[in-house]
Design a protein around this motif. Structure first.
Motif, PDB file in Angstrom:
ATOM      1  N   GLN A  29     -15.432  -2.134 -14.214  1.00  0.00           N
ATOM      2  CA  GLN A  29     -14.865  -2.161 -15.648  1.00  0.00           C
ATOM      3  C   GLN A  29     -13.327  -2.026 -15.485  1.00  0.00           C
ATOM      4  O   GLN A  29     -12.557  -2.528 -16.178  1.00  0.00           O
ATOM      5  N   GLY A  46     -21.224  -2.758 -22.535  1.00  0.00           N
ATOM      6  CA  GLY A  46     -22.352  -3.664 -22.972  1.00  0.00           C
ATOM      7  C   GLY A  46     -23.194  -3.126 -23.940  1.00  0.00           C
ATOM      8  O   GLY A  46     -22.802  -2.087 -24.567  1.00  0.00           O
ATOM      9  N   ARG A  47     -23.895  -4.250 -24.780  1.00  0.00           N
ATOM     10  CA  ARG A  47     -24.530  -3.695 -25.990  1.00  0.00           C
ATOM     11  C   ARG A  47     -26.066  -4.294 -26.049  1.00  0.00           C
ATOM     12  O   ARG A  47     -26.372  -5.065 -25.196  1.00  0.00           O
ATOM     13  N   ARG A  75     -30.081  -4.459 -22.864  1.00  0.00           N
ATOM     14  CA  ARG A  75     -28.791  -4.170 -23.072  1.00  0.00           C
ATOM     15  C   ARG A  75     -28.032  -4.286 -21.633  1.00  0.00           C
ATOM     16  O   ARG A  75     -28.381  -4.305 -20.641  1.00  0.00           O
ATOM     17  N   THR A  76     -26.641  -5.015 -21.986  1.00  0.00           N
ATOM     18  CA  THR A  76     -26.136  -5.329 -21.050  1.00  0.00           C
ATOM     19  C   THR A  76     -25.235  -4.118 -20.374  1.00  0.00           C
ATOM     20  O   THR A  76     -25.125  -3.029 -21.145  1.00  0.00           O
ATOM     21  N   ASP A  77     -24.404  -4.340 -19.275  1.00  0.00           N
ATOM     22  CA  ASP A  77     -23.750  -3.302 -18.902  1.00  0.00           C
ATOM     23  C   ASP A  77     -22.180  -3.598 -19.184  1.00  0.00           C
ATOM     24  O   ASP A  77     -21.600  -2.350 -19.606  1.00  0.00           O
ATOM     25  N   LEU A  78     -21.623  -4.624 -19.312  1.00  0.00           N
ATOM     26  CA  LEU A  78     -20.278  -4.940 -19.471  1.00  0.00           C
ATOM     27  C   LEU A  78     -20.047  -6.441 -20.134  1.00  0.00           C
ATOM     28  O   LEU A  78     -20.995  -7.279 -20.009  1.00  0.00           O
ATOM     29  N   GLU A  79     -19.317  -6.436 -21.005  1.00  0.00           N
ATOM     30  CA  GLU A  79     -18.917  -7.931 -21.568  1.00  0.00           C
ATOM     31  C   GLU A  79     -16.986  -8.222 -21.454  1.00  0.00           C
ATOM     32  O   GLU A  79     -16.445  -7.435 -21.542  1.00  0.00           O
ATOM     33  N   ARG A 119     -21.528 -11.817 -20.156  1.00  0.00           N
ATOM     34  CA  ARG A 119     -22.180 -10.596 -20.298  1.00  0.00           C
ATOM     35  C   ARG A 119     -22.710 -10.246 -18.871  1.00  0.00           C
ATOM     36  O   ARG A 119     -23.795 -10.851 -18.361  1.00  0.00           O
ATOM     37  N   ASP A 137     -24.793  -7.924 -16.116  1.00  0.00           N
ATOM     38  CA  ASP A 137     -25.639  -6.966 -15.522  1.00  0.00           C
ATOM     39  C   ASP A 137     -25.378  -6.348 -14.264  1.00  0.00           C
ATOM     40  O   ASP A 137     -25.458  -7.245 -13.288  1.00  0.00           O
ATOM     41  N   TYR A 192     -33.124 -11.404 -19.095  1.00  0.00           N
ATOM     42  CA  TYR A 192     -32.160 -11.424 -20.424  1.00  0.00           C
ATOM     43  C   TYR A 192     -32.711 -12.976 -21.066  1.00  0.00           C
ATOM     44  O   TYR A 192     -32.303 -13.337 -22.196  1.00  0.00           O
TER      45      TYR A 192
END
Length: 229
Positions: free
Chosen positions: A66, A81-82, A103-107, A117, A119, A155
């Protein structure tokens, strides 16, 4: 000491607990020399009693990624993520929940709305699954490719579809090799000659540190719990 443990692994020195060639029992309940030595190169990296450390390693990698992605020059916004809901089940699951989600980790969201998205996942290439199913012993990057396919299936049906919407399974083998999707994504965000390329270099350096440090931590944690005869 963690780095000494990690270096022993890098030069193929198995953890010292099997030096006397006697049957062993891990505190997690796994027992017998064949299982402890053949399920993967180092049982400590998959031991369920090390789950907390495995999660911390994942979070450290995601945090470093990130930080690196925020240095992009494409105007992308990098967010945590969300959750994405697929359906409401008629029958609740074991937690009395009707909602199914991932749930993803980062976007990584570009100004035009295109979204990657991400993972993050670390996979051990010496595990039975990696060698037996994903051919990690004979196919370079086999473990990362196999885990990436698992993530895509995980996913499927959850994430938004359409132009510019995609999943990036950012898989790293615990020895440091980047999966194809992870390497391609870094090349996309930090192309050669880009002003932000230094952030990519810092990330890869930090990644090596995290992997080495946690390899040592995982092994030390197993030692501290003792492998009993």
């Amino acid at each position: 000491h963690s780095f000494r443990v990690a270096l022993r692994e890098r030069v193929l020195c198995r953890p010292a607990w099997n030096h006397d060639d006697r049957p062993l029992v891990c505190s997690c309940g796994a027992e017998g020399q064949e299982l402890l030595l053949n399920e993967c190169y180092n049982h400590a990296v998959v031991c369920p009693n090390n789950h907390g450390l495995i999660v911390l390693r994942h979070d450290a990698v995601a945090s470093a990624l990130q930080t690196a992605l925020k240095a992009n020059t494409h105007g992308a916004i990098v967010t945590p993520g969300r959750e994405y809901v697929r359906q409401i089940d008629a029958v609740p699951n074991e937690h009395n929940e009707h909602v199914r989600f991932v749930r993803t980790d980062l976007e990584y969201v570009l100004p035009d709305g295109s979204t990657a998205r991400i993972d993050v996942s670390v996979v051990d290439p010496t595990s039975i699954k990696a060698i037996g199913q994903w051919h990690a012993a004979t196919r370079p990057g086999g473990a990362a490719s196999g885990r990436a396919r698992v993530k895509v299936n995980h996913y499927t049906g959850f994430l938004p579809q359409g132009v510019g919407q995609r999943l990036v399974p950012f898989v790293i083998e615990s020895t440091g090799r980047l999966g194809d999707e992870a390497a391609a994504f870094l090349e996309e965000v930090f192309p050669p000659g880009n002003a932000s390329l230094r952030a990519r270099t810092r990330f890869l350096t930090t990644l090596s540190y995290i992997l080495a440090r946690y390899l040592g931590k995982l092994t030390e944690a197993a030692w501290l719990r003792r492998f009993n005869n």
